[in-house]
Design an enzyme around this catalytic site. Sequence first.
Site, PDB file in Angstrom:
ATOM      1  N   LYS A 215       0.991  -1.245   0.020  1.00  0.00           N
ATOM      2  CA  LYS A 215      -0.156  -0.058  -0.096  1.00  0.00           C
ATOM      3  C   LYS A 215       0.784   1.301   0.058  1.00  0.00           C
ATOM      4  O   LYS A 215       0.734   2.274  -0.931  1.00  0.00           O
ATOM      5  CB  LYS A 215      -0.992   0.131   1.332  1.00  0.00           C
ATOM      6  CG  LYS A 215      -1.853   1.116   1.408  1.00  0.00           C
ATOM      7  CD  LYS A 215      -2.696   1.729   0.156  1.00  0.00           C
ATOM      8  CE  LYS A 215      -3.368   2.795   0.269  1.00  0.00           C
ATOM      9  NZ  LYS A 215      -4.105   3.130  -1.009  1.00  0.00           N
TER      10      LYS A 215
ATOM     11  N   CYS B 266      -3.634  10.997   0.826  1.00  0.00           N
ATOM     12  CA  CYS B 266      -2.792   9.702   0.651  1.00  0.00           C
ATOM     13  C   CYS B 266      -1.254  10.105   0.220  1.00  0.00           C
ATOM     14  O   CYS B 266      -0.662   9.498   0.672  1.00  0.00           O
ATOM     15  CB  CYS B 266      -3.447   8.712  -0.189  1.00  0.00           C
ATOM     16  SG  CYS B 266      -5.265   8.435   0.271  1.00  0.00           S
TER      17      CYS B 266
END
Length: 443
Positions: free
Chosen positions: A223, A277
């Site tokens: 991720k 993010c």
Amino acid sequence: MELRDDLARRIERREAILSVIGLGYVGIPLACAFAAAGFRVRGLDIDPVRIRLLAAGGHPLDPAEPGLDRAVSEAVTSGRMTVATDPSTIRDADVHLIVVDTPIDGDGRPDARPLQAACATAAAALRRGTLVVVESTVAPGTMDAVVRSAVEAGSGLRVEEDVFLGHCPERVMPGVLLRNIRSMSRVCGGSSPATAELVAALYRHVVSAELTPTDLLTAETVKTAENAWYDVNIAFANEVALICEAIGADAARVRELVNRSPGRNMLVPGSGVGGACIPKDPWLLVAAAPTVEARLIRAARGVNDSMPTHVARLVREALTRHGRAMSEARIAILGAAYRPDTRDDRNSPTAPLVRSLRADGAEVRVHDPYILEHRRALADIAAGADAAVVMVAHQEYRRMDLVALRGSMRTPVLVDGRRAIDAGAARSAGFTYLAVGRPPAWS
Ligand code: SAJ
């Protein structure tokens, strides 16, 4: 292992009760998706205002988020989703999904306090045979060093003997929250291979894309690395754009032709990198290995964070050529959001741009049709301005009447941070048009 098999059966039959700890832009659509799949879902959040809104079938996210209004309303009116601030309401859950934010501090170090608090809440409710899955993006090693420790210390239970741990990093995107839950592939980390399979079996109920079981550390690293990859490649595009401006080439044309070469995928230069993010996840990856210098990942963050300052430099140069001092300039910024046609302004590059221009003494006004505080008429914001700066490619800016815009301004400078405006049209309307990656009009 009898405990895990029993949980697997309850998940398969959708008899398992799920808790979702953290009802934000990831937790709310996730809870709704599992409720729509037939599970009983106990939503938990520390914000009573948010809970009251959700309990009434509403939500605090963007009203324009496709399908979300209906998804929340159906989840609540069907009785499948209940929400509360009281942690005792999740005691009967068989699976706890932790979806809280994982911020970094000013030095790029992970702040695990929200995660630790959520783990303590889950641990207090844990029974033998339950599963804890963390969806939040975390620095590799966190599942072991923080989550496993908090769960075992808080419950007195042992991972893999009594309870199970999973890490299924979210891949949501504002504007397509529900669609991404269904359509984006996921890695399903587990405290053992059998637990990873259990996590995949759970997510199969809401994800129609590929689910890949793996270990916890791999899932954490995938991720953070996938978003660090994105940030580094955006930085590459931005650096090529700066070089193109300096040598008189057009970065958009260069990119188009580079990408005709097999195996090349040059991304799009722009006025900076926003969102919750991409600006954060590279730091989470780097934090996992303090002994590794990670010069490239760090440098890429620096390049991307410098782009708003570069846009300010373009404005300054253009106004100087028009004989307008920054200290007396009025500047209209078009776009406070970081993503086109959304109201999401988290870490938006507009904020540092505004600071930079105001530090030069300019009067700066911000317009954004999607953000309440900036929703004044564009004509009012642009009236008498010496420069208009496009910072996000909202459709409204792509379609705006450039002749009318020019007519309302005092000095005809248009700086385009997202290549959202046609250069020819801008020039025909009488603008001195500049854009990131495009040689200055006077070169
Ligand atoms: N940007 C560029 N050039 C590019 C691509 C992006 O300057 O070529 C800028 C954008 O303008 C924006 C920022 O970077 O300011 C973030 O880009 P984005 O809006 O495409 O990505 P996010 O942050 O909304 O969501 C990303 C997505 N990841 C990818 O697109 C690879 C999303 O799929 C992930 O789920 C999300 O991160 C996440 O949760 O990690």
